[in-house]
Enzyme design. Structure first.
Site, PDB file in Angstrom:
ATOM      1  N   ASP A 227       0.869  -1.167   0.000  1.00 27.18           N
ATOM      2  CA  ASP A 227       0.000   0.000   0.000  1.00 27.18           C
ATOM      3  C   ASP A 227       0.919   1.234   0.000  1.00 27.18           C
ATOM      4  O   ASP A 227       2.112   1.134   0.290  1.00 27.18           O
ATOM      5  CB  ASP A 227      -0.944  -0.010   1.213  1.00 27.18           C
ATOM      6  CG  ASP A 227      -2.165   0.893   0.967  1.00 27.18           C
ATOM      7  OD1 ASP A 227      -2.104   1.744   0.060  1.00 27.18           O
ATOM      8  OD2 ASP A 227      -3.172   0.756   1.692  1.00 27.18           O
TER       9      ASP A 227
HETATM   10  C1  BGC Z   1      -5.045   3.182   0.061  1.00 27.45           C
HETATM   11  C2  BGC Z   1      -5.090   2.211  -1.105  1.00 27.45           C
HETATM   12  C3  BGC Z   1      -4.912   2.968  -2.397  1.00 27.45           C
HETATM   13  C4  BGC Z   1      -3.617   3.738  -2.339  1.00 27.45           C
HETATM   14  C5  BGC Z   1      -3.340   4.536  -3.592  1.00 27.45           C
HETATM   15  C6  BGC Z   1      -3.818   4.052   0.009  1.00 27.45           C
HETATM   16  O1  BGC Z   1      -3.887   5.020   0.990  1.00 27.45           O
HETATM   17  O2  BGC Z   1      -5.096   2.470   1.273  1.00 27.45           O
HETATM   18  O3  BGC Z   1      -6.313   1.510  -1.110  1.00 27.45           O
HETATM   19  O4  BGC Z   1      -4.964   2.092  -3.490  1.00 27.45           O
HETATM   20  O5  BGC Z   1      -3.666   4.643  -1.250  1.00 27.45           O
HETATM   21  O6  BGC Z   1      -4.199   5.614  -3.681  1.00 27.45           O
END
Ligand code: BGC
Length: 852
Positions: A227
């Site tokens: 993530d």
């Molecule tokens: C989220 C993800 C997301 C990523 C990119 C993160 O903060 O938890 O689900 O895909 O950001 O935006």
């Protein structure tokens, strides 16, 4: 489909230097991987998220089809429909140059407090798995990669970056890993995202579960990405089966890059580990068509011809008619007088939840737009507004400086005051998340200036302001309204900063028709994203009455109308990534509004526009309740279709709707630890165990016709003519090619019987064609192991005309009868009880099945 061969991929890895390999292991920027000409690899683009495909720009200049929230998709219980949404998203991805979607989110509805509840499918692992498999197949059959996230136990948001989830092995396997397992094994997911949190002492980007479960047990050959900013350690993450640290570049984000090179040179990280990671990146690229000389997966069916129509039908199919006393719905168009449309969510369309799942739809249809477009005589009153965050300035008040339509001009200034770039924008929500490079402006922007005109439609006090983080200076006709530095709440997650940053408003008294030149200056280096971007909105609130005045007007309107439709709910600032809810009550005075309106007009329909459960203490006092989730861009049209009976409210609850907050699992960690002490007992499993009555049970939803459940046959003849044998959820099992062979059938392990076939006969006893979700639950009253009183074992969607009888075959996977014990899946031999019906609380048909 991808025609790559593994030897070719390995050959491409072999020609790369250690430096080249390491460069590939961190993103090139926020949304893309590095290209590597020596491996024939082009730039591969990733994009959020479940409710649409945002692309690399996060504003109105690059719009995206906004599909209903994942809770809505799951509420259809219709895998074919969800598969079609996957195909629609794939077409969107191709249109926007996106190779891999950062979706679906298959964490569970452990507790309705979870901020991203709207973004996950269900409290039930089987329903989550079936909907997730359909979603991923829809995408990947079109050559666009899915990223199943967030692996694992990211079921709430509080302290998500540091919390350690403590969970027992059986609960982990039977609940939280189950959707990942099904999607990886059945749909052959091409990517998995490792979450921010830890599980049982290891942060997930370093967790041994990545290798032991994904690689070793499930034979996963896809990519594991972190993530965003979740990679924390150089060596530990490299040794774990994490392949890609996002975002990049490494010199700004993430601990790989040069540090990893040093670790490899020092012999602390084996180069063979790098080779495997790069191989997985190349395999993903091959699958999405990003590798020279490899054909990639090709679309096998054309893009959906009519996106609005599909989104409208899907939204209607997700709406849950929870209550319909005296059959108030559907409304009979003939003879229908004035409709009082009331509520804070009626005029501004609330189509999605907050955080990385947000996209910019090309348009939205609010309930007011939808009911008017349906030709109804509608009068609108908001009823209560006090709790809403002030919205971004918009038409009819917002105009560009030259008066040409809604929007604003932006100029970027260097530290010496020189204009170094400009943009002309159609709205007042601004988000530069990936630097300013896309507009050709260098990174050294000192400040930017938003210029527009605000024109008053009526005389009164307008509130004008900004929301964001950093220094803002607002001027109206060159007079300073405020000059202030807005700071984030201490400890705020970036999701909270993005969705609910501080607000500063200043009053402006305007005469009707008066225009004022507005300038909002923002000092970019004071943003928390300094250097990489910034985000803020120009806000405007038109004059309105106090909540007491608005409520009185709404009640009077309801009393004098034929029917009252109240749209209550939450917003993307209430339900969002980055924080959890601390109360399930409807915000502000909405409960009071519902009660007063219902007392004034017995023909009151309450439409609940939220992605997740809210409390409805008035539910027994109103004639009809329709739960509509965040309905996507076609929300208002779908609402009109369902209210008028032109479409069936097809949804059934994918999650229990509690009557109160008593007994719900907490999302609040204690000393950085969140213990899943409830074990297997979440959602209906907990209500059953405790003997608590929910407001609306799991699986519940009425539709506009009635059904009788006539018979259930176990081990029915699969070849029986007239009996369509379906996998749970009604999708015919189909194999998706993966490298190295075909997809194993579900359940993957142990091999053997695919499951038990059950045939259920139902009859449409009403006077309208209808759609029913036939649900089958299993239980084991005499079990020697602790189990829920019942659990969902399979389901199917049926359509039938009035008087028609349909027999539907449902395959209950063998896994539905197994439990995790002593490190493996095991079947407790003996007789399981089966019960079939229309919800977890209405199961008229029963049978037994004896398994050895
Ligand atoms: C989220 C993800 C997301 C990523 C990119 C993160 O903060 O938890 O689900 O895909 O950001 O935006």
């Amino acid at each position: 489909m991808s025609d790559h061969d593994e030897a070719d991929l390995r050959g491409r890895v072999a020609v790369l230097s250690t430096e080249q390999k390491i460069r590939l292991l961190t993103g090139a920027d926020f949304w893309a991987l590095y290209p590597e000409p020596d491996a024939g690899l082009r730039r591969v683009v990733l994009s959020d998220g479940p409710a649409g495909v945002r692309g690399e720009t996060w504003d109105e200049r690059d719009t995206s089809a906004n599909v209903p929230s994942p809770t809505a998709l799951a509420a259809t219980w219709d895998c074919d429909r969800v598969g079609a949404i996957g195909r629609l998203l794939a077409a969107e991805a191709r249109r926007k140059g996106v190779d891999v979607l950062l979706a679906p989110t298959v964490n569970l509805h452990r507790t309705p407090y979870g901020g991203r509840h709207f973004e996950c499918f269900s409290e039930d692992p089987l329903l989550t798995a079936r909907i997730g498999v359909a979603y991923v197949r829809g995408l990947q059959n079109q050559g666009v990669g899915a990223t199943v996230k967030h692996f694992v136990c990211n079921d709430s948001e509080t302290e998500r970056m540091s919390v350690d989830v403590r969970i027992d092995e059986r609960t982990l396997r039977e609940l939280y890993l189950a959707p990942f397992e099904a999607i990886v094994l059945e749909a052959g997911a091409w990517a998995v995202m490792a979450s921010y949190n830890g599980v049982n002492g290891s942060t997930m980007t370093e967790s041994p579960l990545l290798r032991s479960i994904l690689h070793d047990e499930w034979g996963y050959d896809g990519l594991v990405m972190s993530d965003w900013t979740a990679t924390r350690a150089t060596e530990a993450a490299a040794r774990a089966a994490l392949d890609l640290a996002m975002p990049g570049p490494a010199k700004r984000f993430g601990p790989w890059g040069d540090a990893l090179l040093a670790a490899v040179r020092a012999g602390q990280v084996d180069e063979a580990l790098l080779d495997d990671k790069v191989l997985r990146i190349l395999r993903l690229a091959a699958r999405v068509g990003g590798l020279d000389g490899v054909k990639g997966s090709v679309p096998v069916t054309p893009a959906p011809a009519d996106i609005p129509r599909e989104l409208r039908a899907t939204a209607a199919a997700s709406f849950v008619l929870a209550r319909n006393e005296g059959s108030l719905l559907p409304l009979d168009r003939s003879g229908l007088g004035r409709v009082a449309l009331i509520g804070p969510n009626a005029e501004i369309a609330r189509t999605l939840g907050g955080g990385s799942a947000t996209v910019y739809p090309p348009y939205t249809v609010s309930p007011l737009d939808g009911l008017r477009a349906a030709g109804l005589d509608v009068a609108f009153a908001p009823g209560t507004l006090g709790h809403l965050r002030t919205a971004a300035a918009r038409a009819p008040w917002l105009l560009r400086p030259d008066g040409s339509g809604p929007g604003a001009d932006i100029r970027f200034f260097s530290p010496s005051g020189e204009v170094i770039g400009s943009e002309q924008r159609d709205g007042a929500v601004f988000r530069w998340m990936n630097g300013f490079a896309a507009i050709g402006v260098p990174e050294q922007i000192d400040r930017l200036e938003v210029s527009c005109v605000i024109r008053a439609t009526e005389a009164g006090i307008y509130q004008l302001g900004a929301t964001g983080i950093g220094r803002f200076r607002l001027l109206a006709d060159d007079a300073v309204v405020f000059d202030e530095t807005l700071t984030a709440r201490e400890g705020a997650d970036w999701g909270e900063m993005l969705m609910a940053p501080p607000v500063r408003l200043g009053p402006l008294e305007l005469a009707a028709g008066q225009s004022v030149a507005v300038r909002l200056e923002h000092y970019v280096h004071t943003s928390p994203m300094a250097g990489a971007g910034t985000f803020f909105q120009l806000l405007l609130e038109a004059p309105h009455g106090t909540d007491d005045e608005e409520m009185e007007a709404a009640v009077a309107l309801a009393a004098g109308s034929d029917v009252a439709v109240i749209v209550v709910g939450t917003t993307a600032e209430v339900e969002s990534e980055g924080f959890d809810r601390t109360s399930l009550a409807l915000p502000g005075r909405q409960d009071e509004l519902v009660r007063k309106v219902a007392a004034a007009n017995p023909r009151t329909v309450v439409v609940v526009n939220s992605g997740a459960p809210v409390l409805m203490p008035w539910a027994g006092e109103v004639a009809a309740v329709l739960l509509t989730w965040f309905g996507g861009q076609e929300f208002g049209n779908a609402l009109a279709d369902v209210l008028l009976g032109e479409a069936e409210p097809g949804g059934r609850l994918p999650t229990t709707w509690p009557a109160s907050e008593v007994g719900l699992p907490s999302a609040q960690p204690d000393d950085r630890t969140l213990s899943y002490t409830e074990g297997l007992f979440i959602g209906y499993r907990a209500f059953d165990r405790d003997g608590r009555e929910p407001l609306f049970p799991f699986g519940h939803g009425r539709g506009y016709t009635t059904w009788s459940y006539d018979s259930i046959t176990v081990d029915c003849d699969e070849a029986n003519p007239g009996t369509a044998l379906l996998a749970p959820g009604g999708t015919t099992p189909q194999n998706l090619p993966r490298t190295g062979g075909s997809t194993p059938p579900y359940p993957p392990d142990p091999p053997g019987k695919p499951g038990i076939a059950v045939c259920v006969e139902v009859r449409n006893t009403g006077s309208r064609p209808g759609r029913e979700v036939v649900q089958v639950y299993a239980s084991r009253p005499d079990s020697t192991v602790e189990r829920p009183a019942k659990w969902l074992a399979g389901f199917a969607v049926v359509d039938a005309d009035p008087g028609e009888t349909v027999t539907v075959g449902i395959l209950l996977p063998e896994r539905a009868f197994q439990h995790w014990a002593d490190g493996g899946w095991t079947l407790e031999a003996g007789t399981f009880a089966l019960a079939a019906g229309s919800s977890s609380a209405s199961l008229p048909l029963t049978a037994g099945v004896t398994l050895k």
